[in-house]
Every structure is written in C-alpha cells, then in structure tokens.
Design a protein around this motif. Structure first.
Motif, PDB file in Angstrom:
ATOM      1  N   ASN A   3      -2.891  -4.860   5.295  1.00 28.38           N
ATOM      2  CA  ASN A   3      -3.344  -4.230   4.403  1.00 28.38           C
ATOM      3  C   ASN A   3      -3.895  -2.411   4.248  1.00 28.38           C
ATOM      4  O   ASN A   3      -3.915  -2.260   5.216  1.00 28.38           O
ATOM      5  CB  ASN A   3      -4.274  -5.176   3.480  1.00 28.38           C
ATOM      6  CG  ASN A   3      -5.768  -4.427   4.927  1.00 28.38           C
ATOM      7  OD1 ASN A   3      -6.751  -3.717   4.377  1.00 28.38           O
ATOM      8  ND2 ASN A   3      -5.605  -6.226   5.573  1.00 28.38           N
ATOM      9  N   ASN A   4      -4.153  -1.847   2.652  1.00 23.20           N
ATOM     10  CA  ASN A   4      -4.135  -0.699   3.209  1.00 23.20           C
ATOM     11  C   ASN A   4      -5.544  -0.251   2.258  1.00 23.20           C
ATOM     12  O   ASN A   4      -5.713   0.885   1.222  1.00 23.20           O
ATOM     13  CB  ASN A   4      -3.401   0.603   3.700  1.00 23.20           C
ATOM     14  CG  ASN A   4      -2.827   0.188   1.562  1.00 23.20           C
ATOM     15  OD1 ASN A   4      -3.514  -0.383   0.810  1.00 23.20           O
ATOM     16  ND2 ASN A   4      -2.112   1.719   1.067  1.00 23.20           N
ATOM     17  N   ILE A  48      -8.636  -7.575  -5.864  1.00 23.08           N
ATOM     18  CA  ILE A  48      -8.265  -6.174  -4.987  1.00 23.08           C
ATOM     19  C   ILE A  48      -7.721  -5.071  -5.977  1.00 23.08           C
ATOM     20  O   ILE A  48      -7.771  -4.025  -5.814  1.00 23.08           O
ATOM     21  CB  ILE A  48      -8.205  -6.129  -3.793  1.00 23.08           C
ATOM     22  CG1 ILE A  48      -9.710  -7.048  -2.699  1.00 23.08           C
ATOM     23  CG2 ILE A  48      -8.717  -4.648  -2.170  1.00 23.08           C
ATOM     24  CD1 ILE A  48      -9.933  -7.339  -2.132  1.00 23.08           C
ATOM     25  N   ALA A  49      -6.907  -5.669  -5.812  1.00 22.77           N
ATOM     26  CA  ALA A  49      -5.373  -4.787  -6.469  1.00 22.77           C
ATOM     27  C   ALA A  49      -5.393  -4.323  -7.774  1.00 22.77           C
ATOM     28  O   ALA A  49      -5.505  -2.859  -8.647  1.00 22.77           O
ATOM     29  CB  ALA A  49      -4.299  -5.638  -6.589  1.00 22.77           C
ATOM     30  N   ARG A  50      -6.829  -4.998  -8.284  1.00 23.72           N
ATOM     31  CA  ARG A  50      -6.868  -3.879  -9.815  1.00 23.72           C
ATOM     32  C   ARG A  50      -7.616  -3.609  -9.888  1.00 23.72           C
ATOM     33  O   ARG A  50      -7.814  -2.615 -10.706  1.00 23.72           O
ATOM     34  CB  ARG A  50      -7.597  -5.640 -11.022  1.00 23.72           C
ATOM     35  CG  ARG A  50      -7.841  -5.271 -12.243  1.00 23.72           C
ATOM     36  CD  ARG A  50      -8.499  -6.106 -13.114  1.00 23.72           C
ATOM     37  NE  ARG A  50      -7.490  -7.305 -13.223  1.00 23.72           N
ATOM     38  CZ  ARG A  50      -8.659  -8.560 -13.271  1.00 23.72           C
ATOM     39  NH1 ARG A  50      -9.476  -9.017 -13.766  1.00 23.72           N
ATOM     40  NH2 ARG A  50      -7.635  -9.733 -13.965  1.00 23.72           N
ATOM     41  N   LYS A  54      -3.049  -0.831  -8.932  1.00 28.66           N
ATOM     42  CA  LYS A  54      -2.009  -0.867  -7.910  1.00 28.66           C
ATOM     43  C   LYS A  54      -1.376  -2.220  -7.911  1.00 28.66           C
ATOM     44  O   LYS A  54      -2.222  -3.322  -7.869  1.00 28.66           O
ATOM     45  CB  LYS A  54      -2.041  -0.196  -6.542  1.00 28.66           C
ATOM     46  CG  LYS A  54      -2.256   1.686  -6.632  1.00 28.66           C
ATOM     47  CD  LYS A  54      -2.515   1.937  -5.083  1.00 28.66           C
ATOM     48  CE  LYS A  54      -1.989   3.390  -5.625  1.00 28.66           C
ATOM     49  NZ  LYS A  54      -2.235   3.939  -3.935  1.00 28.66           N
ATOM     50  N   PRO A  55      -0.157  -2.287  -7.995  1.00 27.22           N
ATOM     51  CA  PRO A  55       0.626  -3.915  -7.879  1.00 27.22           C
ATOM     52  C   PRO A  55       0.261  -4.672  -6.479  1.00 27.22           C
ATOM     53  O   PRO A  55       0.108  -3.419  -5.540  1.00 27.22           O
ATOM     54  CB  PRO A  55       1.934  -3.961  -7.624  1.00 27.22           C
ATOM     55  CG  PRO A  55       1.789  -2.289  -7.992  1.00 27.22           C
ATOM     56  CD  PRO A  55       0.198  -1.781  -8.236  1.00 27.22           C
ATOM     57  N   VAL A  56      -0.227  -5.800  -6.017  1.00 34.04           N
ATOM     58  CA  VAL A  56      -0.622  -6.250  -5.273  1.00 34.04           C
ATOM     59  C   VAL A  56      -0.352  -6.229  -3.679  1.00 34.04           C
ATOM     60  O   VAL A  56      -0.135  -5.608  -2.874  1.00 34.04           O
ATOM     61  CB  VAL A  56      -0.570  -7.573  -4.640  1.00 34.04           C
ATOM     62  CG1 VAL A  56       0.239  -8.724  -5.075  1.00 34.04           C
ATOM     63  CG2 VAL A  56      -1.903  -8.294  -4.063  1.00 34.04           C
ATOM     64  N   GLU A  57       0.929  -5.567  -3.466  1.00 32.11           N
ATOM     65  CA  GLU A  57       2.402  -5.325  -2.517  1.00 32.11           C
ATOM     66  C   GLU A  57       1.826  -4.464  -2.383  1.00 32.11           C
ATOM     67  O   GLU A  57       2.033  -3.614  -1.556  1.00 32.11           O
ATOM     68  CB  GLU A  57       4.054  -5.100  -3.115  1.00 32.11           C
ATOM     69  CG  GLU A  57       4.472  -6.791  -3.717  1.00 32.11           C
ATOM     70  CD  GLU A  57       3.748  -7.608  -5.280  1.00 32.11           C
ATOM     71  OE1 GLU A  57       3.356  -6.480  -6.138  1.00 32.11           O
ATOM     72  OE2 GLU A  57       4.336  -8.312  -5.615  1.00 32.11           O
ATOM     73  N   ASP A  58       1.444  -3.275  -2.790  1.00 34.93           N
ATOM     74  CA  ASP A  58       0.804  -2.182  -2.964  1.00 34.93           C
ATOM     75  C   ASP A  58       0.090  -1.929  -1.747  1.00 34.93           C
ATOM     76  O   ASP A  58      -0.551  -0.534  -0.646  1.00 34.93           O
ATOM     77  CB  ASP A  58       0.864  -0.872  -4.072  1.00 34.93           C
ATOM     78  CG  ASP A  58       1.890  -0.438  -4.442  1.00 34.93           C
ATOM     79  OD1 ASP A  58       3.142  -1.138  -3.940  1.00 34.93           O
ATOM     80  OD2 ASP A  58       2.138   0.546  -5.329  1.00 34.93           O
ATOM     81  N   ILE A  59      -1.353  -2.905  -1.716  1.00 36.17           N
ATOM     82  CA  ILE A  59      -2.175  -2.969  -1.399  1.00 36.17           C
ATOM     83  C   ILE A  59      -1.833  -4.089   0.153  1.00 36.17           C
ATOM     84  O   ILE A  59      -2.342  -3.661   1.222  1.00 36.17           O
ATOM     85  CB  ILE A  59      -3.626  -3.575  -2.108  1.00 36.17           C
ATOM     86  CG1 ILE A  59      -3.500  -2.792  -2.984  1.00 36.17           C
ATOM     87  CG2 ILE A  59      -4.664  -3.530  -0.832  1.00 36.17           C
ATOM     88  CD1 ILE A  59      -3.854  -1.532  -3.277  1.00 36.17           C
ATOM     89  N   PHE A  60      -1.096  -5.171  -0.193  1.00 30.73           N
ATOM     90  CA  PHE A  60      -1.032  -6.069   0.846  1.00 30.73           C
ATOM     91  C   PHE A  60       0.813  -6.058   1.493  1.00 30.73           C
ATOM     92  O   PHE A  60       0.989  -5.834   0.741  1.00 30.73           O
ATOM     93  CB  PHE A  60      -1.840  -7.397   0.607  1.00 30.73           C
ATOM     94  CG  PHE A  60      -3.385  -7.381   0.741  1.00 30.73           C
ATOM     95  CD1 PHE A  60      -3.657  -7.443   1.544  1.00 30.73           C
ATOM     96  CD2 PHE A  60      -3.905  -7.280  -0.899  1.00 30.73           C
ATOM     97  CE1 PHE A  60      -4.811  -7.599   1.570  1.00 30.73           C
ATOM     98  CE2 PHE A  60      -4.764  -7.200  -0.873  1.00 30.73           C
ATOM     99  CZ  PHE A  60      -5.858  -7.268  -0.119  1.00 30.73           C
ATOM    100  N   SER A  61       0.982  -6.444   2.660  1.00 29.71           N
ATOM    101  CA  SER A  61       1.690  -6.389   3.361  1.00 29.71           C
ATOM    102  C   SER A  61       2.522  -6.995   4.533  1.00 29.71           C
ATOM    103  O   SER A  61       1.200  -7.155   5.226  1.00 29.71           O
ATOM    104  CB  SER A  61       2.643  -4.444   3.651  1.00 29.71           C
ATOM    105  OG  SER A  61       2.166  -4.575   4.671  1.00 29.71           O
ATOM    106  N   LEU A  62       3.082  -8.158   4.863  1.00 30.37           N
ATOM    107  CA  LEU A  62       3.630  -8.639   5.417  1.00 30.37           C
ATOM    108  C   LEU A  62       3.783  -8.113   6.967  1.00 30.37           C
ATOM    109  O   LEU A  62       4.421  -7.172   6.495  1.00 30.37           O
ATOM    110  CB  LEU A  62       4.691 -10.520   5.063  1.00 30.37           C
ATOM    111  CG  LEU A  62       3.861 -10.717   4.090  1.00 30.37           C
ATOM    112  CD1 LEU A  62       5.423 -11.720   3.679  1.00 30.37           C
ATOM    113  CD2 LEU A  62       3.110 -11.588   4.269  1.00 30.37           C
ATOM    114  N   ASP A  63       3.193  -8.939   7.834  1.00 31.21           N
ATOM    115  CA  ASP A  63       3.847  -8.911   9.311  1.00 31.21           C
ATOM    116  C   ASP A  63       5.022  -9.247   9.411  1.00 31.21           C
ATOM    117  O   ASP A  63       6.429 -10.371   9.086  1.00 31.21           O
ATOM    118  CB  ASP A  63       2.736  -8.682  10.265  1.00 31.21           C
ATOM    119  CG  ASP A  63       1.758  -8.077  10.373  1.00 31.21           C
ATOM    120  OD1 ASP A  63       1.651  -6.804   9.789  1.00 31.21           O
ATOM    121  OD2 ASP A  63       0.715  -8.262  10.496  1.00 31.21           O
ATOM    122  N   GLU A  64       6.348  -8.681  10.307  1.00 29.92           N
ATOM    123  CA  GLU A  64       6.773  -9.161  10.403  1.00 29.92           C
ATOM    124  C   GLU A  64       7.120 -10.964  11.152  1.00 29.92           C
ATOM    125  O   GLU A  64       7.819 -12.178  10.797  1.00 29.92           O
ATOM    126  CB  GLU A  64       7.867  -8.133  11.939  1.00 29.92           C
ATOM    127  CG  GLU A  64       8.468  -7.357  11.191  1.00 29.92           C
ATOM    128  CD  GLU A  64       9.449  -6.219  12.842  1.00 29.92           C
ATOM    129  OE1 GLU A  64       9.660  -7.185  13.208  1.00 29.92           O
ATOM    130  OE2 GLU A  64       9.484  -5.492  12.477  1.00 29.92           O
TER     131      GLU A  64
END
Length: 66
Positions: A3-4, A48-50, A54-64
């Motif tokens: 996350n960022n 959190i995104a709200r 931003k869209p939730v995908e801009d805040i959180f991302s999946l690791d490999e």
C-alpha cells in the motif's frame, strides 16, 4: 499486499491519528496496515480510498506472492 498510505497521507498532510479518526479505527490499526502487518477488510480499504479521493487500486496493490 502493498500500500501507499504513508505517501498519500504525506500528500494530504494528515497524521495516522487523523486518518484513523476519519475512518473510525485506532491509530495503531493504520500503523499496522501501513507497515504491511495487517490486510484491511474491503470496507476499511474502501473508506481509506475515499479519504484520499482515489480508487482502492491506487492505494493498495497485490504482491506477486498474493
């Protein structure tokens, strides 16, 4: 999951405590999410995104590994 939140908080100039108050959790919860020790629920991730507008995908991302 990565996350960022820390970066987004810096841009918005809010503390962990302020973010926590905005979404109704403890500062410790924000800390554990930021440090990748806790994966938030869908509802919490959406809140959190709200806050950041931003869209939730801009805040959180999946690791490999996820």
């Amino acid at each position: 999951m990565k996350n960022n939140i820390r970066v987004e908080r810096a841009i918005k100039n809010i503390t962990q405590a302020e973010l926590a108050e905005l979404i109704g959790v403890s500062r410790q919860t924000i800390n554990t999410i930021e440090s990748n020790r806790y994966v938030p629920s869908t509802v919490l991730a959406l809140k959190i995104a709200r806050v950041f507008g931003k869209p939730v995908e801009d805040i959180f991302s999946l690791d490999e590994e996820d």
